[in-house]
Design a protein around this motif. Structure first.
Motif, short mmCIF file in Angstrom:
data_model
loop_
_atom_site.label_atom_id
_atom_site.label_comp_id
_atom_site.label_asym_id
_atom_site.label_seq_id
_atom_site.Cartn_x
_atom_site.Cartn_y
_atom_site.Cartn_z
N THR A 114 1.66 -24.64 -24.74
CA THR A 114 2.59 -24.29 -23.74
C THR A 114 3.59 -25.75 -23.50
O THR A 114 2.57 -26.85 -23.69
CB THR A 114 1.88 -24.15 -22.26
N GLY A 115 4.67 -25.56 -23.71
CA GLY A 115 5.41 -26.82 -23.36
C GLY A 115 6.06 -26.84 -22.31
O GLY A 115 6.78 -25.93 -21.56
N VAL A 116 6.36 -27.91 -21.51
CA VAL A 116 6.88 -28.07 -20.37
C VAL A 116 8.13 -29.30 -20.57
O VAL A 116 7.63 -30.24 -21.05
CB VAL A 116 6.02 -28.41 -19.09
N ASP A 117 9.07 -29.09 -19.91
CA ASP A 117 10.38 -30.10 -20.11
C ASP A 117 11.45 -29.91 -19.04
O ASP A 117 11.61 -28.65 -18.53
CB ASP A 117 10.98 -30.09 -21.29
N LEU A 118 12.17 -30.87 -18.61
CA LEU A 118 13.27 -30.67 -18.01
C LEU A 118 14.63 -30.60 -18.58
O LEU A 118 15.59 -30.68 -18.30
CB LEU A 118 13.47 -31.98 -17.03
N TRP A 119 14.22 -30.49 -20.04
CA TRP A 119 15.41 -30.42 -21.08
C TRP A 119 16.72 -31.42 -20.96
O TRP A 119 17.71 -31.00 -20.43
CB TRP A 119 15.95 -29.05 -20.81
N ARG A 120 16.42 -32.57 -20.85
CA ARG A 120 17.51 -33.61 -20.87
C ARG A 120 18.05 -34.32 -22.09
O ARG A 120 16.97 -34.64 -22.80
CB ARG A 120 17.14 -34.81 -19.78
N SER A 121 19.22 -34.10 -22.34
CA SER A 121 19.72 -34.24 -23.87
C SER A 121 19.87 -35.88 -24.23
O SER A 121 19.91 -36.34 -24.92
CB SER A 121 21.05 -33.76 -23.95
N ASN B 79 18.52 -31.42 -26.70
CA ASN B 79 17.23 -30.90 -26.14
C ASN B 79 17.61 -29.69 -25.06
O ASN B 79 18.01 -29.85 -23.89
CB ASN B 79 16.90 -32.22 -25.04
N ASP B 80 17.15 -28.58 -25.40
CA ASP B 80 17.44 -27.42 -24.83
C ASP B 80 16.37 -26.26 -24.84
O ASP B 80 15.79 -26.36 -25.95
CB ASP B 80 18.91 -26.95 -24.87
N GLU B 81 15.95 -25.60 -23.90
CA GLU B 81 14.82 -24.67 -24.14
C GLU B 81 15.45 -23.72 -25.28
O GLU B 81 14.25 -23.32 -26.02
CB GLU B 81 14.76 -24.14 -22.83
N PRO B 82 16.75 -23.13 -25.27
CA PRO B 82 16.75 -22.06 -26.29
C PRO B 82 16.57 -22.79 -27.77
O PRO B 82 16.23 -21.96 -28.56
CB PRO B 82 18.40 -21.71 -26.10
N VAL B 83 17.08 -23.91 -27.93
CA VAL B 83 16.68 -24.56 -29.16
C VAL B 83 15.16 -24.64 -29.60
O VAL B 83 14.72 -24.40 -30.58
CB VAL B 83 17.27 -26.07 -29.19
#
Length: 242
Positions: A108-115, A121-125
């Motif tokens: 499981t990965g958790v992130d706020l997806w900040r470039s 840096n993006d969840e779809p990527v």
């Protein structure tokens, strides 16, 4: 380690851009100094430019290859049935390396997806990378703050993080992230946190929580972001068994 099939970008792309820009400026100043016959200044600028260019090369190597090789070795200890959480997973560099080693487990990965922390840096990527690496069936992605994890106590056998906790600006925020990592880790579970800043503080927080099985070690030249002054340390800790 097999060839990566996903797209993982560059860590802190602004820092790499700064190194490359600095190298170009110094080399341009060297050329100008030599053309004006100011030889000592030209030599100094030339060596400075080459040194900065070498630092940029080190940075590129680490972000594109070195960190993967180091983490692959660290994750080879997995038995394959673990529930693993990766804090600040980004595009999935560590998360997907772990998933490849989980035959019956789950990552499981958790992130706020900040470039600003990682290019693209993006969840779809991250999802596309999981598909490209052939591990999407073993991967879950969650949008969340590592200071307030949306998981119950003792949920994971392993918690990993690579160059993510330092992105929290304040001391208390980073401490809270470490406390949360400890909370969701089951008794006897393993924590692996790689960072180039604040690892002594992370260790202090864990010791305050009663963790005594802790060590910190330098991950070597493959994890240098420009040189040894930006080397990466691994904090390895095991939560006491009940």
């Amino acid at each position: 380690m097999r060839k990566r099939h996903g797209s993982y970008g560059f860590d802190a792309p602004w820092a790499l851009a700064g190194l490359l820009f600095g190298a170009l400026v110094l080399l341009a100043l060297a050329a100008a100094s030599f053309s004006l016959d100011i030889i000592p200044a030209g030599i100094a600028f030339l060596f400075g430019g080459l040194y900065t260019l070498a630092s940029a090369a080190s940075y590129v190597y680490t972000t594109r290859r070195g960190k993967f090789a180091v983490w692959a070795e660290e994750l080879d200890r997995l038995s394959g049935d673990e529930q693993l959480l990766d804090l600040g997973c980004g595009r999935g560099a560590v998360l997907l390396l772990a998933a490849e080693r989980l035959d019956t487990g789950r990552a499981t990965g958790v992130d706020l997806w900040r470039s600003k922390d990682q290019s693209g840096n993006d969840e779809p990527v991250a999802r596309e990378n999981a598909e490209a690496e052939g591990v999407s069936d073993r991967v879950e992605l969650v949008t969340g703050d590592m200071r307030d994890l949306p998981f119950g106590d003792d949920s994971f056998d392993v918690v990993t993080s690579s160059l993510a906790v330092h992105n929290i600006a304040d001391d208390e925020g980073r401490a809270q992230a470490v406390r949360e990592a400890h909370r969701v880790l089951r008794p006897g579970g393993l924590m692996l946190v790689a960072d180039f800043q604040h690892t002594p503080a992370y260790e202090s927080v864990l010791r305050e929580l009663g963790v005594i099985d802790i060590r910190r070690r330098d991950l070597g030249w493959r994890f240098w972001y420009g040189g040894p002054w930006f080397g990466t340390t691994l904090l390895e800790a095991r939560k006491p068994a009940v």
